[in-house]
Design a protein around this motif. Structure first.
Motif, short mmCIF file in Angstrom:
data_model
loop_
_atom_site.label_atom_id
_atom_site.label_comp_id
_atom_site.label_asym_id
_atom_site.label_seq_id
_atom_site.Cartn_x
_atom_site.Cartn_y
_atom_site.Cartn_z
N ALA A 92 0.38 -1.25 0.21
CA ALA A 92 0.30 -0.10 -0.15
C ALA A 92 0.97 0.80 -0.18
O ALA A 92 1.19 2.06 -0.73
CB ALA A 92 -0.99 -0.32 0.93
N LYS A 93 1.82 1.08 0.22
CA LYS A 93 2.87 2.31 0.54
C LYS A 93 3.76 2.75 -1.03
O LYS A 93 3.74 3.94 -0.90
CB LYS A 93 3.91 2.08 1.34
N VAL A 94 3.91 2.03 -1.36
CA VAL A 94 4.36 1.09 -2.67
C VAL A 94 3.45 2.62 -3.72
O VAL A 94 3.49 3.00 -4.35
CB VAL A 94 4.67 -0.04 -2.92
N SER A 95 2.32 1.74 -3.28
CA SER A 95 1.23 2.06 -4.14
C SER A 95 1.32 3.79 -3.99
O SER A 95 0.46 4.12 -5.16
CB SER A 95 -0.27 0.88 -4.20
N ALA A 96 0.85 4.18 -2.75
CA ALA A 96 0.49 5.29 -2.31
C ALA A 96 1.35 6.39 -3.13
O ALA A 96 1.91 7.33 -3.50
CB ALA A 96 0.62 5.61 -1.50
N SER A 97 3.00 5.71 -2.90
CA SER A 97 4.36 6.98 -3.00
C SER A 97 4.31 6.47 -5.03
O SER A 97 4.48 7.51 -5.08
CB SER A 97 5.61 5.60 -2.69
N GLN A 98 3.94 5.96 -5.53
CA GLN A 98 3.30 5.59 -7.17
C GLN A 98 1.97 6.88 -7.55
O GLN A 98 2.90 7.42 -8.16
CB GLN A 98 3.65 4.50 -7.83
N ALA A 99 1.04 6.42 -6.71
CA ALA A 99 0.71 7.55 -7.15
C ALA A 99 0.67 8.90 -7.16
O ALA A 99 0.49 9.98 -8.05
CB ALA A 99 -0.97 7.37 -6.35
N SER A 100 1.42 9.34 -5.88
CA SER A 100 1.40 10.94 -5.81
C SER A 100 2.56 10.62 -6.29
O SER A 100 2.55 12.33 -7.00
CB SER A 100 1.98 10.91 -3.88
N ALA A 101 4.12 9.73 -7.14
CA ALA A 101 4.99 10.30 -7.80
C ALA A 101 3.61 10.85 -9.03
O ALA A 101 4.18 11.77 -9.91
CB ALA A 101 5.72 9.48 -7.86
N THR A 102 3.07 9.86 -9.66
CA THR A 102 2.13 10.61 -10.82
C THR A 102 1.93 11.97 -10.90
O THR A 102 1.33 12.02 -11.97
CB THR A 102 1.63 9.35 -11.10
#
Length: 113
Positions: free
Chosen positions: A52-62
């Motif tokens: 979930a942390k990885v997914s949130a980080s990717q979404a934030s960066a995108t």
């Protein structure tokens, strides 16, 4: 005469010392509940939180890169690139963990009883 140091014992002692330093006393951790204080989270829970942390980080960066592309004045190129790099590193880390888990599972399944 100087005693020889067993590298395995030395590494184990260092890991135990780091684990002891990393623990947070219950008096300092206000968000700890009674159930989580008595038993650590399961492996599944930890894995889900990590993903979930990885997914949130990717979404934030995108989202930040998209905002920069649209010309938002609140987003700088530096912060967008750094957040993108952090998301990439987190993804690579999770991929390596997955690869190691698959490798360990394969080794265990190939072990003859």
């Amino acid at each position: 005469m100087m005693a020889l140091v067993n590298p395995t014992t030395s590494a184990l002692q260092q890991m135990q010392a780091m684990a002891n330093e990393a623990t947070i006393p219950e008096s300092l951790d206000s968000s700890a509940s009674a159930s989580s204080a008595t038993s650590p989270g399961s492996f599944t829970e930890l894995l889900q939180q990590s993903l979930a942390k990885v997914s949130a980080s990717q979404a934030s960066a995108t989202g930040e890169m998209h905002a920069f592309e649209l010309g938002a004045s609140s987003v700088s190129l530096n912060s967008a690139m750094i957040d993108g790099a952090k998301a990439g590193i987190l993804f690579q880390q999770s991929l390596q963990i997955r690869n190691r888990l698959v490798s360990a599972y394969t080794d265990i399944m190939q072990t003859q009883l």
